[in-house]
Design a protein around this motif. Structure first.
Motif, PDB file in Angstrom:
ATOM      1  N   LEU A  60      24.969  26.456 -23.330  1.00 27.86           N
ATOM      2  CA  LEU A  60      25.048  25.831 -22.016  1.00 27.86           C
ATOM      3  C   LEU A  60      25.843  24.536 -22.125  1.00 27.86           C
ATOM      4  N   SER A  61      26.815  24.390 -21.240  1.00 20.84           N
ATOM      5  CA  SER A  61      27.640  23.181 -21.258  1.00 20.84           C
ATOM      6  C   SER A  61      27.701  22.570 -19.870  1.00 20.84           C
ATOM      7  N   ARG A  62      27.923  21.252 -19.859  1.00 26.11           N
ATOM      8  CA  ARG A  62      28.038  20.502 -18.606  1.00 26.11           C
ATOM      9  C   ARG A  62      29.088  19.425 -18.837  1.00 26.11           C
ATOM     10  N   ASP A  63      30.025  19.333 -17.926  1.00 19.47           N
ATOM     11  CA  ASP A  63      31.096  18.334 -18.031  1.00 19.47           C
ATOM     12  C   ASP A  63      31.823  18.401 -19.368  1.00 19.47           C
ATOM     13  N   ARG A  65      30.683  19.166 -22.271  1.00 21.22           N
ATOM     14  CA  ARG A  65      29.844  18.885 -23.438  1.00 21.22           C
ATOM     15  C   ARG A  65      28.780  19.975 -23.570  1.00 21.22           C
ATOM     16  N   GLU A  67      25.296  21.311 -23.941  1.00 23.11           N
ATOM     17  CA  GLU A  67      23.929  20.840 -23.676  1.00 23.11           C
ATOM     18  C   GLU A  67      22.956  21.386 -24.710  1.00 23.11           C
ATOM     19  N   GLY A  68      23.283  22.558 -25.256  1.00 22.10           N
ATOM     20  CA  GLY A  68      22.423  23.187 -26.252  1.00 22.10           C
ATOM     21  C   GLY A  68      22.683  24.670 -26.326  1.00 22.10           C
ATOM     22  N   SER A  72      18.093  32.121 -23.219  1.00 20.10           N
ATOM     23  CA  SER A  72      18.237  31.656 -21.843  1.00 20.10           C
ATOM     24  C   SER A  72      18.004  32.803 -20.874  1.00 20.10           C
ATOM     25  N   LYS A 103      19.610  28.898 -17.388  1.00 19.25           N
ATOM     26  CA  LYS A 103      18.767  27.825 -17.924  1.00 19.25           C
ATOM     27  C   LYS A 103      18.097  28.344 -19.189  1.00 19.25           C
ATOM     28  N   GLY A 115      19.899  19.024 -13.306  1.00 17.98           N
ATOM     29  CA  GLY A 115      20.097  19.141 -14.745  1.00 17.98           C
ATOM     30  C   GLY A 115      19.249  20.180 -15.449  1.00 17.98           C
ATOM     31  N   THR A 118      22.670  25.294 -15.560  1.00 17.03           N
ATOM     32  CA  THR A 118      24.119  25.133 -15.442  1.00 17.03           C
ATOM     33  C   THR A 118      24.679  26.301 -14.637  1.00 17.03           C
TER      34      THR A 118
END
Length: 125
Positions: A60-63, A65, A67-68, A72, A103, A115, A118
């Motif tokens: 999972l990524s956001r912007d 980066r 996330e982990g 999921s 998620k 948050g 994603t």
């Protein structure tokens, strides 16, 4: 509501219902039959069966980066748009798109904006 924080599961759901429902004997005094009256605070909620979708491993990524990574679940939401006249005549009722969010497994909330999840794109095999 988008954003999470408004869902109740398990013991939390039981407590929410207990706090906002009045249970009394049914008309005629039959103790085996009970009447349940829901309080006005419950009018903004919808009671639904909880679904447990299949899990997959995801990054999972956001912007840009990460996330982990890990197990999921994904949730597909389909949206519609409806427009009605003041008299209740439906003028427009059409499909309006979808949102797929992913998620980590075990996360009860699902809001992208808050948050917890994603945005995803469907991959059809």
């Amino acid at each position: 509501r988008e954003g999470g924080g408004y869902n109740y599961y398990g013991e939390d759901l039981r407590e929410k219902l207990k706090e906002n429902c009045e249970i009394s004997a049914a008309d005629g005094g039959d103790e085996k039959k009970r009447r349940i009256e829901m309080g006005p605070a419950l009018s903004e909620f919808i009671l639904m069966e909880r679904l447990f979708p299949p899990q997959q491993i995801a990054v999972l990524s956001r912007d840009g980066r990460v996330e982990g990574t890990g197990p999921s679940v994904s949730e597909l939401g389909c949206f519609g748009a409806i427009v009605a006249s003041g008299e209740g005549e439906v003028v427009h009722n059409e499909y309006a798109g979808f949102l797929l969010r992913t998620k980590f497994e075990g996360v009860d909330e699902g809001g992208v904006a808050s948050g917890f999840a994603t945005l995803s794109s469907p991959y059809l095999c």
